[in-house]
Design an enzyme around this catalytic site. Structure first.
Site, PDB file in Angstrom:
ATOM      1  N   ALA A 114     -70.520  89.252  10.640  1.00 34.52           N
ATOM      2  CA  ALA A 114     -70.229  89.419   9.217  1.00 34.52           C
ATOM      3  C   ALA A 114     -68.765  89.161   8.907  1.00 34.52           C
ATOM      4  CB  ALA A 114     -70.613  90.830   8.775  1.00 34.52           C
ATOM      5  N   GLU A 115     -67.894  89.561   9.809  1.00 31.32           N
ATOM      6  CA  GLU A 115     -66.465  89.464   9.544  1.00 31.32           C
ATOM      7  C   GLU A 115     -65.924  88.044   9.705  1.00 31.32           C
ATOM      8  OE1 GLU A 115     -64.374  91.570   8.405  1.00 31.32           O
ATOM      9  OE2 GLU A 115     -65.344  93.511   8.561  1.00 31.32           O
ATOM     10  N   SER A 116     -66.295  87.375  10.776  1.00 33.89           N
ATOM     11  CA  SER A 116     -65.640  86.106  11.093  1.00 33.89           C
ATOM     12  C   SER A 116     -66.583  84.980  11.468  1.00 33.89           C
ATOM     13  CB  SER A 116     -64.658  86.322  12.254  1.00 33.89           C
ATOM     14  OG  SER A 116     -65.375  86.616  13.454  1.00 33.89           O
ATOM     15  N   TYR A 202     -71.310  94.189   1.899  1.00 33.29           N
ATOM     16  CA  TYR A 202     -70.923  94.140   3.313  1.00 33.29           C
ATOM     17  C   TYR A 202     -71.800  95.057   4.149  1.00 33.29           C
ATOM     18  CZ  TYR A 202     -68.072  94.840   7.496  1.00 33.29           C
ATOM     19  OH  TYR A 202     -67.640  94.934   8.806  1.00 33.29           O
TER      20      TYR A 202
END
Length: 222
Positions: A114-116, A202
């Site tokens: 999800a982040e990168s 998120y």
């Protein structure tokens, strides 16, 4: 009589077992990054209070946790070819830190995705860096000197996740909200997911990715 236990982040579980039963427990961090646990508040500017909770909750939380996530109606898209290759290169790092911080490897993978999208060189508009998108302040807090080093980045991100889970009584949704918006925002809104569209999206996204990491037999269980 006040009892103080000092421990590094990697050894927190051992410290909890010697705290007085039934007493509140306070976690402090000093200017050198040392972590202290005590059954009474510490005085002086040297110590920064991280959180305090009842000892019986802390003892319960030291046991390995199995987080169940209710299947979502929408399925996440499969990883792209490049993401699959990059995932394989960091899988052993994820496994090592999952063991170290008593986390599900699938959870760490879900946050990285999800982040990168498994890009170790990723930088957000806000300045978050690396696989788990550590902000400079968070990186410094967990002694990450190079956020673009996958080993350091995943270690720092996993340590932060473990602290957030401990802070929010193993509530995965609140821990993820804290990872995205900061633990202060979760506390500000009464230990609830903040009413930020980005944070709410998120949390849903990471839970969806985490679900995709589970064996199919668990996904179909009710």
């Amino acid at each position: 009589m006040r009892k103080i236990i000092m421990a590094m982040l990697s050894g927190l579980s051992a410290a909890f077992w010697v705290l007085p039963a039934g007493a509140d427990v306070y976690k402090y961090v000093d200017q050198s990054g040392n972590v202290y646990f005590t059954d009474t508040p510490l005085k002086g500017n040297r110590y920064q209070l991280e959180w305090h909770r009842e000892a019986n909750k802390l003892v319960r939380d030291t046991a390995p946790q199995i987080v169940s996530v209710r299947p979502q109606r929408q399925s996440s898209r499969p990883l792209s070819g490049n993401q699959t290759e990059r995932r394989a290169t960091v899988h052993n790092v994820v496994l090592a830190n999952a063991r170290r911080y008593r986390l599900s490897p699938g959870l760490i993978h879900a946050v990285i995705r999800a982040e990168s999208g498994y890009n170790p060189a990723a930088v957000s508009p806000a300045g978050a860096q690396g696989l788990m998108q550590l902000m400079p302040g968070t990186a410094a807090r967990y002694k990450v000197s190079d956020s673009f080093d996958p080993h350091e980045n995943v270690r720092g991100g996993a340590a932060y996740l473990r602290d957030l889970l401990n802070m929010f009584d193993q509530d995965l949704r609140l821990a993820l909200a804290g990872y995205n918006a900061g633990e202060g925002a979760v506390l500000k809104y009464g230990r609830q997911i903040p009413p930020y569209a980005e944070t709410q999206d998120y949390v849903r996204k990471v839970l969806d990715f985490f679900r995709a990491e589970q064996p199919s037999s668990l996904l179909t269980a009710r």
